[in-house]
Design a protein around this motif. Structure first.
Motif, PDB file in Angstrom:
ATOM      1  N   GLN A  30       0.995  -1.321   0.071  1.00 10.44           N
ATOM      2  CA  GLN A  30       0.110   0.143  -0.063  1.00 10.44           C
ATOM      3  C   GLN A  30       0.775   1.439  -0.129  1.00 10.44           C
ATOM      4  N   ILE A  31       1.827   1.349   0.922  1.00  6.05           N
ATOM      5  CA  ILE A  31       2.743   2.323   1.188  1.00  6.05           C
ATOM      6  C   ILE A  31       3.332   2.539  -0.294  1.00  6.05           C
ATOM      7  N   ALA A  32       4.006   1.581  -1.219  1.00  5.49           N
ATOM      8  CA  ALA A  32       4.617   1.781  -2.194  1.00  5.49           C
ATOM      9  C   ALA A  32       3.830   2.206  -3.321  1.00  5.49           C
ATOM     10  N   GLU A  33       2.530   1.818  -3.382  1.00 11.06           N
ATOM     11  CA  GLU A  33       1.564   2.533  -4.404  1.00 11.06           C
ATOM     12  C   GLU A  33       1.379   3.916  -3.911  1.00 11.06           C
ATOM     13  N   ILE A  34       1.300   4.348  -2.822  1.00  9.22           N
ATOM     14  CA  ILE A  34       0.941   5.501  -2.612  1.00  9.22           C
ATOM     15  C   ILE A  34       2.178   6.495  -2.755  1.00  9.22           C
ATOM     16  N   LYS A  35       3.617   6.194  -2.567  1.00  9.24           N
ATOM     17  CA  LYS A  35       4.618   6.955  -2.887  1.00  9.24           C
ATOM     18  C   LYS A  35       4.736   6.907  -4.401  1.00  9.24           C
ATOM     19  N   ARG A  36       4.338   6.034  -5.041  1.00  7.61           N
ATOM     20  CA  ARG A  36       4.365   6.284  -6.490  1.00  7.61           C
ATOM     21  C   ARG A  36       3.514   7.226  -6.956  1.00  7.61           C
ATOM     22  N   LEU A  71       2.250  12.689  -9.119  1.00  8.34           N
ATOM     23  CA  LEU A  71       1.320  14.051  -8.750  1.00  8.34           C
ATOM     24  C   LEU A  71       2.331  15.141  -8.620  1.00  8.34           C
ATOM     25  N   ILE A  72       3.460  14.972  -7.880  1.00 11.39           N
ATOM     26  CA  ILE A  72       4.464  16.097  -7.671  1.00 11.39           C
ATOM     27  C   ILE A  72       4.896  16.387  -9.326  1.00 11.39           C
ATOM     28  N   GLN A  73       5.269  15.268  -9.723  1.00  9.11           N
ATOM     29  CA  GLN A  73       5.765  15.417 -11.354  1.00  9.11           C
ATOM     30  C   GLN A  73       4.934  16.222 -12.228  1.00  9.11           C
TER      31      GLN A  73
END
Length: 119
Positions: free
Chosen positions: A100-106, A111-113
């Motif tokens: 879940q965390i890996a997906e959120i980080k991606r 979104l940042i990019q």
């Protein structure tokens, strides 16, 4: 100003908070002021910073809060690793939370990019 509830990353981060709270309920009570508190705060920080960023006036401010949110996701990832290594949580639980965390980080990275490219 954007409605944070429109962001899929916020929805996933909110779901993660609920899962972390369920998980930390089962940690040893002597960790109440250590790992439990730290994990709950780090988890809450991810969606909370998305929400706070949405309430800011500029995209540049929003971007700053997304970076904070991302940092909290990295912190939470490490805290889960510690819990797993200490045998406070089982491997299956830790792997699901890490997924879940890996997906959120991606999603945060994307979104940042996107926001950076629009500035």
């Amino acid at each position: 100003m954007v409605d944070y509830r429109n962001y899929t990353v916020w929805k996933k981060a909110h779901a993660l908070v609920l899962d972390i709270y369920k998980t930390t309920r089962n940690l040893p009570s002597e960790e109440k002021f250590n790992l439990i508190s730290q994990m709950n705060r780090a988890a809450l920080s991810v969606p909370t910073n998305i929400v706070e960023g949405c309430g800011r006036e500029t995209q540049k401010e929003f971007l700053r809060f997304l970076h904070i949110s991302s940092g909290s996701a990295f912190e939470l990832e490490y805290l889960i690793l510690v819990c797993r290594d200490l045998k406070f949580i089982d491997i299956e639980t830790s792997e699901e939370l890490m997924r879940q965390i890996a997906e959120i980080k991606r999603m945060l990275f994307s979104l940042i990019q996107k926001i950076k490219s629009d500035l």
